[in-house]
Design a protein around this motif. Sequence first.
Motif, PDB file in Angstrom:
ATOM      1  N   ASN A 285       0.854  -1.176   0.000  1.00 31.91           N
ATOM      2  CA  ASN A 285       0.000   0.000   0.000  1.00 31.91           C
ATOM      3  C   ASN A 285       0.895   1.233   0.000  1.00 31.91           C
ATOM      4  O   ASN A 285       1.736   1.401   0.888  1.00 31.91           O
ATOM      5  CB  ASN A 285      -0.918   0.001   1.225  1.00 31.91           C
ATOM      6  CG  ASN A 285      -2.079  -0.963   1.075  1.00 31.91           C
ATOM      7  OD1 ASN A 285      -2.753  -0.980   0.043  1.00 31.91           O
ATOM      8  ND2 ASN A 285      -2.318  -1.785   2.087  1.00 31.91           N
ATOM      9  N   ALA A 286       0.737   2.077  -1.025  1.00 31.94           N
ATOM     10  CA  ALA A 286       1.589   3.254  -1.169  1.00 31.94           C
ATOM     11  C   ALA A 286       1.328   4.244  -0.040  1.00 31.94           C
ATOM     12  O   ALA A 286       0.202   4.356   0.468  1.00 31.94           O
ATOM     13  CB  ALA A 286       1.350   3.914  -2.523  1.00 31.94           C
ATOM     14  N   SER A 287       2.357   4.976   0.336  1.00 28.40           N
ATOM     15  CA  SER A 287       2.246   5.896   1.472  1.00 28.40           C
ATOM     16  C   SER A 287       1.227   7.002   1.221  1.00 28.40           C
ATOM     17  O   SER A 287       0.559   7.459   2.136  1.00 28.40           O
ATOM     18  CB  SER A 287       3.617   6.508   1.777  1.00 28.40           C
ATOM     19  OG  SER A 287       4.121   7.189   0.637  1.00 28.40           O
ATOM     20  N   GLY A 288       1.086   7.442  -0.030  1.00 21.96           N
ATOM     21  CA  GLY A 288       0.129   8.495  -0.336  1.00 21.96           C
ATOM     22  C   GLY A 288      -1.232   7.983  -0.752  1.00 21.96           C
ATOM     23  O   GLY A 288      -2.074   8.748  -1.225  1.00 21.96           O
ATOM     24  N   GLY A 289      -1.469   6.680  -0.582  1.00 20.17           N
ATOM     25  CA  GLY A 289      -2.726   6.075  -0.993  1.00 20.17           C
ATOM     26  C   GLY A 289      -2.570   5.280  -2.272  1.00 20.17           C
ATOM     27  O   GLY A 289      -1.729   5.581  -3.118  1.00 20.17           O
ATOM     28  N   GLY A 290      -3.373   4.252  -2.410  1.00 17.90           N
ATOM     29  CA  GLY A 290      -3.313   3.411  -3.597  1.00 17.90           C
ATOM     30  C   GLY A 290      -2.472   2.169  -3.378  1.00 17.90           C
ATOM     31  O   GLY A 290      -1.742   2.043  -2.390  1.00 17.90           O
ATOM     32  N   LEU A 291      -2.583   1.246  -4.329  1.00 18.91           N
ATOM     33  CA  LEU A 291      -1.829  -0.005  -4.284  1.00 18.91           C
ATOM     34  C   LEU A 291      -0.671   0.079  -5.267  1.00 18.91           C
ATOM     35  O   LEU A 291      -0.833   0.544  -6.392  1.00 18.91           O
ATOM     36  CB  LEU A 291      -2.741  -1.181  -4.653  1.00 18.91           C
ATOM     37  CG  LEU A 291      -2.116  -2.576  -4.574  1.00 18.91           C
ATOM     38  CD1 LEU A 291      -1.816  -2.947  -3.128  1.00 18.91           C
ATOM     39  CD2 LEU A 291      -3.050  -3.617  -5.202  1.00 18.91           C
ATOM     40  N   GLU A 292       0.495  -0.371  -4.825  1.00 25.02           N
ATOM     41  CA  GLU A 292       1.675  -0.360  -5.691  1.00 25.02           C
ATOM     42  C   GLU A 292       2.186  -1.778  -5.884  1.00 25.02           C
ATOM     43  O   GLU A 292       2.466  -2.487  -4.918  1.00 25.02           O
ATOM     44  CB  GLU A 292       2.779   0.509  -5.092  1.00 25.02           C
ATOM     45  CG  GLU A 292       4.032   0.577  -5.967  1.00 25.02           C
ATOM     46  CD  GLU A 292       5.064   1.545  -5.432  1.00 25.02           C
ATOM     47  OE1 GLU A 292       4.850   2.767  -5.590  1.00 25.02           O
ATOM     48  OE2 GLU A 292       6.060   1.092  -4.837  1.00 25.02           O
ATOM     49  N   ALA A 293       2.273  -2.189  -7.144  1.00 25.22           N
ATOM     50  CA  ALA A 293       2.846  -3.490  -7.492  1.00 25.22           C
ATOM     51  C   ALA A 293       4.303  -3.280  -7.877  1.00 25.22           C
ATOM     52  O   ALA A 293       4.626  -2.356  -8.626  1.00 25.22           O
ATOM     53  CB  ALA A 293       2.070  -4.118  -8.649  1.00 25.22           C
ATOM     54  N   ARG A 294       5.169  -4.145  -7.375  1.00 31.92           N
ATOM     55  CA  ARG A 294       6.602  -4.019  -7.648  1.00 31.92           C
ATOM     56  C   ARG A 294       7.137  -5.309  -8.253  1.00 31.92           C
ATOM     57  O   ARG A 294       6.900  -6.397  -7.722  1.00 31.92           O
ATOM     58  CB  ARG A 294       7.369  -3.698  -6.359  1.00 31.92           C
ATOM     59  CG  ARG A 294       6.968  -2.370  -5.725  1.00 31.92           C
ATOM     60  CD  ARG A 294       7.676  -2.159  -4.397  1.00 31.92           C
ATOM     61  NE  ARG A 294       7.303  -0.885  -3.780  1.00 31.92           N
ATOM     62  CZ  ARG A 294       7.704  -0.489  -2.575  1.00 31.92           C
ATOM     63  NH1 ARG A 294       8.502  -1.285  -1.858  1.00 31.92           N
ATOM     64  NH2 ARG A 294       7.314   0.674  -2.095  1.00 31.92           N
ATOM     65  N   ILE A 295       7.841  -5.155  -9.355  1.00 29.03           N
ATOM     66  CA  ILE A 295       8.520  -6.280  -9.996  1.00 29.03           C
ATOM     67  C   ILE A 295      10.013  -5.979 -10.001  1.00 29.03           C
ATOM     68  O   ILE A 295      10.433  -4.920 -10.488  1.00 29.03           O
ATOM     69  CB  ILE A 295       8.028  -6.491 -11.440  1.00 29.03           C
ATOM     70  CG1 ILE A 295       6.576  -6.969 -11.453  1.00 29.03           C
ATOM     71  CG2 ILE A 295       8.919  -7.495 -12.172  1.00 29.03           C
ATOM     72  CD1 ILE A 295       5.999  -7.102 -12.857  1.00 29.03           C
ATOM     73  N   ILE A 296      10.794  -6.878  -9.454  1.00 25.60           N
ATOM     74  CA  ILE A 296      12.250  -6.743  -9.492  1.00 25.60           C
ATOM     75  C   ILE A 296      12.792  -7.800 -10.448  1.00 25.60           C
ATOM     76  O   ILE A 296      12.597  -9.002 -10.237  1.00 25.60           O
ATOM     77  CB  ILE A 296      12.873  -6.913  -8.096  1.00 25.60           C
ATOM     78  CG1 ILE A 296      12.394  -5.795  -7.162  1.00 25.60           C
ATOM     79  CG2 ILE A 296      14.395  -6.912  -8.192  1.00 25.60           C
ATOM     80  CD1 ILE A 296      12.933  -5.899  -5.752  1.00 25.60           C
ATOM     81  N   LEU A 297      13.448  -7.339 -11.506  1.00 30.70           N
ATOM     82  CA  LEU A 297      14.076  -8.233 -12.476  1.00 30.70           C
ATOM     83  C   LEU A 297      15.582  -8.198 -12.253  1.00 30.70           C
ATOM     84  O   LEU A 297      16.194  -7.130 -12.340  1.00 30.70           O
ATOM     85  CB  LEU A 297      13.749  -7.788 -13.904  1.00 30.70           C
ATOM     86  CG  LEU A 297      12.264  -7.779 -14.291  1.00 30.70           C
ATOM     87  CD1 LEU A 297      12.101  -7.239 -15.710  1.00 30.70           C
ATOM     88  CD2 LEU A 297      11.662  -9.165 -14.174  1.00 30.70           C
ATOM     89  N   PRO A 298      16.197  -9.338 -11.967  1.00 33.76           N
ATOM     90  CA  PRO A 298      17.631  -9.339 -11.656  1.00 33.76           C
ATOM     91  C   PRO A 298      18.498  -9.365 -12.911  1.00 33.76           C
ATOM     92  O   PRO A 298      18.065  -9.792 -13.980  1.00 33.76           O
ATOM     93  CB  PRO A 298      17.794 -10.632 -10.854  1.00 33.76           C
ATOM     94  CG  PRO A 298      16.765 -11.548 -11.445  1.00 33.76           C
ATOM     95  CD  PRO A 298      15.591 -10.668 -11.814  1.00 33.76           C
ATOM     96  N   GLN A 299      19.719  -8.904 -12.744  1.00 29.10           N
ATOM     97  CA  GLN A 299      20.720  -9.060 -13.790  1.00 29.10           C
ATOM     98  C   GLN A 299      21.086 -10.538 -13.894  1.00 29.10           C
ATOM     99  O   GLN A 299      21.106 -11.245 -12.889  1.00 29.10           O
ATOM    100  CB  GLN A 299      21.981  -8.259 -13.440  1.00 29.10           C
ATOM    101  CG  GLN A 299      21.831  -6.757 -13.583  1.00 29.10           C
ATOM    102  CD  GLN A 299      22.125  -6.290 -15.005  1.00 29.10           C
ATOM    103  OE1 GLN A 299      22.053  -7.076 -15.955  1.00 29.10           O
ATOM    104  NE2 GLN A 299      22.434  -5.022 -15.161  1.00 29.10           N
ATOM    105  N   PRO A 300      21.360 -11.025 -15.099  1.00 30.82           N
ATOM    106  CA  PRO A 300      21.797 -12.425 -15.212  1.00 30.82           C
ATOM    107  C   PRO A 300      23.130 -12.624 -14.510  1.00 30.82           C
ATOM    108  O   PRO A 300      23.999 -11.753 -14.549  1.00 30.82           O
ATOM    109  CB  PRO A 300      21.924 -12.626 -16.728  1.00 30.82           C
ATOM    110  CG  PRO A 300      22.107 -11.252 -17.290  1.00 30.82           C
ATOM    111  CD  PRO A 300      21.329 -10.336 -16.400  1.00 30.82           C
ATOM    112  N   ARG A 301      23.265 -13.756 -13.858  1.00 32.15           N
ATOM    113  CA  ARG A 301      24.504 -14.047 -13.119  1.00 32.15           C
ATOM    114  C   ARG A 301      25.509 -14.738 -14.028  1.00 32.15           C
ATOM    115  O   ARG A 301      25.165 -15.446 -14.922  1.00 32.15           O
ATOM    116  CB  ARG A 301      24.192 -14.930 -11.908  1.00 32.15           C
ATOM    117  CG  ARG A 301      23.258 -14.226 -10.920  1.00 32.15           C
ATOM    118  CD  ARG A 301      23.077 -15.054  -9.662  1.00 32.15           C
ATOM    119  NE  ARG A 301      22.167 -14.406  -8.720  1.00 32.15           N
ATOM    120  CZ  ARG A 301      22.525 -13.448  -7.873  1.00 32.15           C
ATOM    121  NH1 ARG A 301      23.778 -13.044  -7.847  1.00 32.15           N
ATOM    122  NH2 ARG A 301      21.651 -12.905  -7.048  1.00 32.15           N
TER     123      ARG A 301
END
Length: 228
Positions: free
Chosen positions: A212-228
């Motif tokens: 839940n975003a601090s200013g209201g609303g829902l925030e979806a987060r996707i983290i894509l990693p660098q290839p190892r």
Amino acid sequence: EAGPADLRRLAERFNQTLRDLHRLWKEREMVLVGVSHDLRTPLTRMRLSAEFLPAEEEARGEIIANIQEMDKVIHQFLDYARSGEQEPLVTTDLGLWLKMFILRQQNGVVWHPPAADLPKLPIQEVGLARALQNLIDNAQSHGAAPIDVSAEPTADGVLIRVRDHGPGIAETELETVRVPFAQAGKGGGVGLGLAIVERIVAYHHGRFTLVNASGGGLEARIILPQPR
């Protein structure tokens, strides 16, 4: 003490269990795809027939709307089954790719360019587009405009955010809503949209979270990693 023969038998049983699980998963996918595909043809015929029914305009419109909703549910089943397919990873200029993806969206979706260049990453272009579209559709169905999309480089990859300006969801649902068939609030579909995102991001060896975003609303987060 366990000897080499015991360890070998244990390893063989473990590998057989993995093979059995993989086979069961593929069989489930085949059934899901087959049933969903077979249902779409009669639904299409029903919709075409409904359009020519000698009924009142309001009643005919309601029938067509219900058929379209059923078709949407089937489409979600197909997407969920196919989200595990082995689409090849293509090394992509993620900043340019995201910009072009957002340009194809309707009004109300806002792209916030990153302050620093994003690295090139190997991605499933069709799969990642499906995941982001599901997040945008979810934000439009359950949240409120504008839908803000941003990305930024991190120490080991890229962080993509999709945020709406609605009421958000209960803290207790932030994890459970990503489970297949789970739903928060009202909206169409069968509760597979976020589960599809989860599977696609997992294939990229990334992480998918909701906050839940601090200013209201829902925030979806996707983290894509660098290839190892």
